[in-house]
Design an enzyme around this catalytic site. Structure first.
Site, PDB file in Angstrom:
ATOM      1  N   ARG A   1       3.073  17.925  38.183  1.00 47.02           N
ATOM      2  CA  ARG A   1       3.633  18.972  37.331  1.00 47.02           C
ATOM      3  C   ARG A   1       3.797  18.425  35.910  1.00 47.02           C
ATOM      4  O   ARG A   1       3.736  17.218  35.696  1.00 47.02           O
ATOM      5  CB  ARG A   1       4.978  19.454  37.873  1.00 47.02           C
ATOM      6  CG  ARG A   1       6.073  18.419  37.784  1.00 47.02           C
ATOM      7  CD  ARG A   1       7.421  18.994  38.168  1.00 47.02           C
ATOM      8  NE  ARG A   1       8.418  17.930  38.171  1.00 47.02           N
ATOM      9  CZ  ARG A   1       9.664  18.084  38.543  1.00 47.02           C
ATOM     10  NH1 ARG A   1      10.084  19.259  38.974  1.00 47.02           N
ATOM     11  NH2 ARG A   1      10.512  17.085  38.507  1.00 47.02           N
TER      12      ARG A   1
ATOM     13  N   ASN B   1      10.988  23.929  31.919  1.00 48.83           N
ATOM     14  CA  ASN B   1      11.884  23.106  32.718  1.00 48.83           C
ATOM     15  C   ASN B   1      11.897  21.690  32.166  1.00 48.83           C
ATOM     16  O   ASN B   1      10.839  21.066  32.023  1.00 48.83           O
ATOM     17  CB  ASN B   1      11.413  23.046  34.178  1.00 48.83           C
ATOM     18  CG  ASN B   1      12.462  22.425  35.082  1.00 48.83           C
ATOM     19  OD1 ASN B   1      13.546  22.982  35.243  1.00 48.83           O
ATOM     20  ND2 ASN B   1      12.162  21.270  35.640  1.00 48.83           N
ATOM     21  N   GLU B   2      13.060  21.222  31.821  1.00 54.10           N
ATOM     22  CA  GLU B   2      13.227  19.834  31.367  1.00 54.10           C
ATOM     23  C   GLU B   2      12.092  19.392  30.446  1.00 54.10           C
ATOM     24  O   GLU B   2      11.303  18.492  30.785  1.00 54.10           O
ATOM     25  CB  GLU B   2      13.333  18.885  32.559  1.00 54.10           C
ATOM     26  CG  GLU B   2      14.587  19.080  33.354  1.00 54.10           C
ATOM     27  CD  GLU B   2      14.781  18.017  34.434  1.00 54.10           C
ATOM     28  OE1 GLU B   2      13.797  17.349  34.783  1.00 54.10           O
ATOM     29  OE2 GLU B   2      15.911  17.856  34.900  1.00 54.10           O
TER      30      GLU B   2
ATOM     31  N   GLU C   1      21.418  21.774  36.802  1.00 56.14           N
ATOM     32  CA  GLU C   1      21.023  21.048  38.012  1.00 56.14           C
ATOM     33  C   GLU C   1      21.912  19.839  38.210  1.00 56.14           C
ATOM     34  O   GLU C   1      22.188  19.106  37.261  1.00 56.14           O
ATOM     35  CB  GLU C   1      19.596  20.499  37.899  1.00 56.14           C
ATOM     36  CG  GLU C   1      18.492  21.501  37.885  1.00 56.14           C
ATOM     37  CD  GLU C   1      17.134  20.805  37.791  1.00 56.14           C
ATOM     38  OE1 GLU C   1      17.004  19.656  38.243  1.00 56.14           O
ATOM     39  OE2 GLU C   1      16.216  21.419  37.236  1.00 56.14           O
TER      40      GLU C   1
ATOM     41  N   TRP D   1      13.938  10.245  43.797  1.00 51.52           N
ATOM     42  CA  TRP D   1      13.107   9.590  42.774  1.00 51.52           C
ATOM     43  C   TRP D   1      13.644   8.224  42.354  1.00 51.52           C
ATOM     44  O   TRP D   1      13.228   7.685  41.343  1.00 51.52           O
ATOM     45  CB  TRP D   1      12.920  10.500  41.559  1.00 51.52           C
ATOM     46  CG  TRP D   1      14.156  11.237  41.105  1.00 51.52           C
ATOM     47  CD1 TRP D   1      14.515  12.511  41.460  1.00 51.52           C
ATOM     48  CD2 TRP D   1      15.198  10.758  40.239  1.00 51.52           C
ATOM     49  NE1 TRP D   1      15.705  12.848  40.870  1.00 51.52           N
ATOM     50  CE2 TRP D   1      16.141  11.802  40.105  1.00 51.52           C
ATOM     51  CE3 TRP D   1      15.420   9.565  39.567  1.00 51.52           C
ATOM     52  CZ2 TRP D   1      17.294  11.675  39.331  1.00 51.52           C
ATOM     53  CZ3 TRP D   1      16.571   9.441  38.797  1.00 51.52           C
ATOM     54  CH2 TRP D   1      17.486  10.484  38.683  1.00 51.52           C
TER      55      TRP D   1
ATOM     56  N   GLU E   1       9.079  17.169  46.748  1.00 54.08           N
ATOM     57  CA  GLU E   1      10.531  16.948  46.766  1.00 54.08           C
ATOM     58  C   GLU E   1      11.143  17.252  48.131  1.00 54.08           C
ATOM     59  O   GLU E   1      12.297  17.653  48.233  1.00 54.08           O
ATOM     60  CB  GLU E   1      11.186  17.749  45.635  1.00 54.08           C
ATOM     61  CG  GLU E   1      10.602  17.308  44.296  1.00 54.08           C
ATOM     62  CD  GLU E   1      11.379  17.780  43.096  1.00 54.08           C
ATOM     63  OE1 GLU E   1      12.180  16.995  42.561  1.00 54.08           O
ATOM     64  OE2 GLU E   1      11.182  18.933  42.692  1.00 54.08           O
TER      65      GLU E   1
ATOM     66  N   HIS F   1      14.446  15.552  48.788  1.00 53.90           N
ATOM     67  CA  HIS F   1      15.557  15.767  47.842  1.00 53.90           C
ATOM     68  C   HIS F   1      16.580  16.671  48.520  1.00 53.90           C
ATOM     69  O   HIS F   1      16.226  17.655  49.162  1.00 53.90           O
ATOM     70  CB  HIS F   1      15.008  16.433  46.578  1.00 53.90           C
ATOM     71  CG  HIS F   1      15.933  16.368  45.404  1.00 53.90           C
ATOM     72  ND1 HIS F   1      17.112  17.077  45.350  1.00 53.90           N
ATOM     73  CD2 HIS F   1      15.839  15.681  44.245  1.00 53.90           C
ATOM     74  CE1 HIS F   1      17.706  16.814  44.194  1.00 53.90           C
ATOM     75  NE2 HIS F   1      16.956  15.971  43.501  1.00 53.90           N
TER      76      HIS F   1
HETATM   77  C1  GLA Z   1      14.592  17.597  37.785  1.00 52.45           C
HETATM   78  C2  GLA Z   1      13.779  18.859  37.884  1.00 52.45           C
HETATM   79  C3  GLA Z   1      13.860  19.526  39.211  1.00 52.45           C
HETATM   80  C4  GLA Z   1      13.850  18.504  40.316  1.00 52.45           C
HETATM   81  C5  GLA Z   1      14.979  17.531  40.099  1.00 52.45           C
HETATM   82  C6  GLA Z   1      15.114  16.514  41.204  1.00 52.45           C
HETATM   83  O1  GLA Z   1      15.837  17.765  37.322  1.00 52.45           O
HETATM   84  O2  GLA Z   1      14.096  19.790  36.891  1.00 52.45           O
HETATM   85  O3  GLA Z   1      12.769  20.405  39.321  1.00 52.45           O
HETATM   86  O4  GLA Z   1      12.640  17.832  40.302  1.00 52.45           O
HETATM   87  O5  GLA Z   1      14.723  16.834  38.930  1.00 52.45           O
HETATM   88  O6  GLA Z   1      16.168  15.634  40.995  1.00 52.45           O
END
Ligand code: GLA
Length: 671
Positions: free
Chosen positions: A114, A152-153, A311, A319, A359, A362
């Site tokens: 991604r 996202n991030e 989040e 990770w 994930e 997770h």
């Molecule tokens: C990031 C991403 C999420 C996920 C988390 C896992 O914050 O935005 O999509 O991958 O990490 O900790």
């Protein structure tokens, strides 16, 4: 969340990333039923759904997302609807292979994960804005949509791309910064050294892998460019969303985390309607609760008020080398600590634990084990807690202390070929933050050039290697007008181009601090120096020392041994109507706490509240009441003086509130 575009759902929002595309549709009804059971009020949807929403270029299939949004709405759950632009589909990269990023070593990366795209790619920008517009036009009026989640991030996996397209974009950015004056760039970068002079803009490339140390200012400008380049993608998407839905607030999830430093969030913050953060604990951090508090205070300062925790995790992430599960009660303490530091929304990655995919290991709100699990019971409990805290929304923390935080200074400090490669910006700031946190002293973060510092009694600059003359003057003015300022070692040393202020360190702060340093003596790993003076017996310092001469300041502590024995290590200087302290070394934690205690006492800063050791204390101030958060990190439980109503249990309090072992109390204190 103080902007005109407000989140229209009440109380403290609760939820997580919802990725139902992973499951057969029968599961969705169970999802919404369980969301209601847990008190979930908003979920983030569609974050990584580009491949399903646009099966081929320009052809959309919104049917699944229609059903998801309708179902959420039928269940009274709001949507934080994401543009799916963090993950372009495989077809996109087959059509536009040049949009794949290139790393420092010149390797072009592949799709299959991604966020693997070049931030400067015109093809990516076109495709991202097109899907953002299609999504915005379709759902602007959907009753479930309460917030836009842009991307996202940003920069999590592709903060920098070194391809030729990025090189051209970098040159355009540089021409703006240096007003088309190549000589100005050459001067700023100091290119007369090592034969780096540029005669043509086209000679300039990103700081790709080189055999020896690359030019420091080149790297600094590169980091500034990379942050701005991603920001321009974010604001372009934001504008598309605002045009379609002028009243819906837009956010993107930032990462104010120890491990991420790619973006200058002081530049990002004003561009967003609501600021959100993602925060994860590091398994090897024995006091991760300090990181939560620090990041929360930084977020609140960036936002100028409440913010949104987009989040965190219910348990382990996937990770790190070994992914630690949370201890009993830890998830609740984490979430409520974020609220204490200003979060008006609490969310997790992700709603239901994945069975497959990157994930699958997770944690999630609904774990693989299902509802017969500790995590699920904790998730339901947290939902009830947040409902009980609904009235806290909108209140904020007020602080007498500000800590200076600056991404430019952070980037510059951690460049290669410095006096010491052991200095980590965030650790240095946290070292100063920790004793204040332990003492229950409220803290804001400020930019070095922040106007209106007079509202604080005390300003701390633990690490400000790079500083502009204007910002240095700003801090000096604060002291002249009666403020107390403390500055950490190796600050005020270089200007915005990374050029040393000549005439002795700490150049920009010499007059203010009443000292001059003629030589730096960084300590080797494991090496310490003894300290004597107004410090605890046996005080030591590590990491750093420098040969300081007084030019007006007084000595508070000196080196007791080593090459600098007898020289000042900590000084204090009357400047104007105030006082400026210089901590020219890195004292051990107890000594630093003692020194900061002196500084604080001199500034007249008191803790928020009396509480036993091990209890975190934060007060959010509202218009009708204040909210006193007491969080037990020591696991022993405690009692603290308080009057009002303990909101989590609904119990009236007269005189003393009990904080259960490992638990939390939140007292509404009437005005
Ligand atoms: C990031 C991403 C999420 C996920 C988390 C896992 O914050 O935005 O999509 O991958 O990490 O900790």
């Amino acid at each position: 969340m103080s902007t005109a575009r407000r989140l229209r759902i009440p109380g403290i929002a609760y939820g997580g990333d919802y990725n139902p595309e992973q499951w057969p549709e029968e599961t969705w009804a169970e999802d919404t039923r369980l969301m209601r059971e847990a008190g979930v009020t908003m979920v983030s949807v569609g974050i990584f759904s580009w491949a399903l929403l646009e099966p081929s270029e320009g052809e959309y299939d919104f049917s699944r997302l229609d059903r998801i949004l309708d179902l959420l709405h039928e269940n009274g759950i709001a949507a934080d609807l994401a543009t799916p632009t963090a993950c372009p589909p495989a077809w996109f990269f087959r059509a536009y292979p040049e949009a794949l990023p290139v790393d420092r070593d010149g390797r072009r990366l592949s799709y299959g994960s991604r966020q693997t795209f070049c931030p400067s790619s015109p093809a990516y920008r076109r495709a991202a804005l097109r899907i953002a517009k299609a999504l915005a036009d379709r759902y602007a009026a959907h009753p479930a949509v309460a917030m836009w989640h842009i991307h996202n991030e940003y920069g999590c996996h592709n903060a920098a791309c070194y391809c030729d397209t990025s090189a051209a974009a970098f040159r355009t950015w540089l021409r703006t910064r240096y007003e088309d004056d190549l000589d100005a760039l050459n001067r700023a970068w100091g290119t007369t050294f090592w034969s780096q002079w540029y005669y043509d803009w086209d000679e300039i490339i990103p700081p790709r892998a080189t055999g020896a140390v690359p030019n420091p200012t080149h790297q600094l400008d590169w980091r500034r460019f990379c942050s701005d380049e991603l920001l321009s993608l974010c604001t372009a998407e934001r504008d598309v969303l605002h045009r379609a839905a002028p009243d819906i607030p837009a956010t993107t999830n930032l990462m104010v985390l120890r491990t991420f430093d790619a973006l200058d969030y002081w530049r990002w913050a004003p561009e967003l309607d609501i600021l959100s953060n993602d925060h994860y604990l590091m398994s090897d951090d024995p006091e991760a609760e300090i990181d939560i508090a620090l990041s929360g205070d930084l977020m609140r300062s960036l936002a100028g008020g409440p913010w949104f925790l987009m989040e965190h995790s219910t348990g382990a992430v996937n990770w790190q080398q070994v992914n630690r599960a949370k201890r009993p009660g830890e998830m609740r303490r984490n979430a409520l600590a974020h609220v204490a530091h200003g979060a008006d929304g609490i969310a997790f990655f992700q709603w239901r634990a994945s069975k497959a995919g990157a994930e699958q290991w997770h944690s999630a709100m609904l774990p693989h084990a299902g509802t017969d699990s500790q995590i699920w019971r904790d998730v339901v409990q947290l939902g009830a807690d947040l409902r009980a805290l609904a009235e806290v929304r909108g209140s904020s923390v007020s602080a007498d202390v500000a800590i200076v935080w600056d991404w430019d200074a952070r980037w510059a400090l951690e460049l290669p070929a410095q006096p010491s490669g052991e200095l980590r910006y965030q650790d240095l700031v946290r070292d100063w933050y920790a004793p204040l946190w332990r003492a229950g002293v409220a803290v804001d973060f400020v930019r070095p050039g922040e106007p209106g510092l007079d509202r604080y009694k005390l300003v701390l600059a633990p690490s400000l290697y790079l500083v502009t003359e204007a910002a240095a003057a700003n801090l000096a003015r604060f002291t002249e007008r009666g403020g107390t300022l403390a500055i950490g070692f190796h600050s005020g040393v270089v200007d915005e181009n990374g050029h040393v202020f000549l005439g002795g360190y700490p150049g920009a702060f010499r007059d203010l601090l009443g000292v001059v340093t003629d030589e730096l003596f960084p300590l080797l790993p494991g090496e310490t120096a003894g300290l004597s003076g107004e410090v605890p017996t046996g005080a030591t310092a590590d990491l750093w020392s420098e040969r300081v001469r007084l030019t007006g300041a007084q000595t508070v502590a000196s080196y007791a041994d080593g090459p600098l024995a007898g020289h000042p290590a900590v000084t204090r200087h009357h400047h104007g109507d105030g006082t400026a302290w210089y901590l020219a070394t890195h004292p051990d934690q107890d000594t630093l706490a003692t020194l900061l205690h002196h500084v604080r006492r001199e500034a007249g800063v008191t803790p928020e509240h009396e509480a036993p050791a091990g209890i975190e204390v934060v007060r959010r101030r509202g218009t009708e009441a204040d909210y006193l958060f007491l969080i037990d990190h020591a696991g022993k439980g405690a009692e603290a003086p308080a009057d009002g109503v303990e909101l989590l249990t609904g119990t009236p309090i007269t005189g003393t509130v009990t904080i259960p072992p490992g638990g939390v109390a939140v007292v509404r204190e009437p005005r």
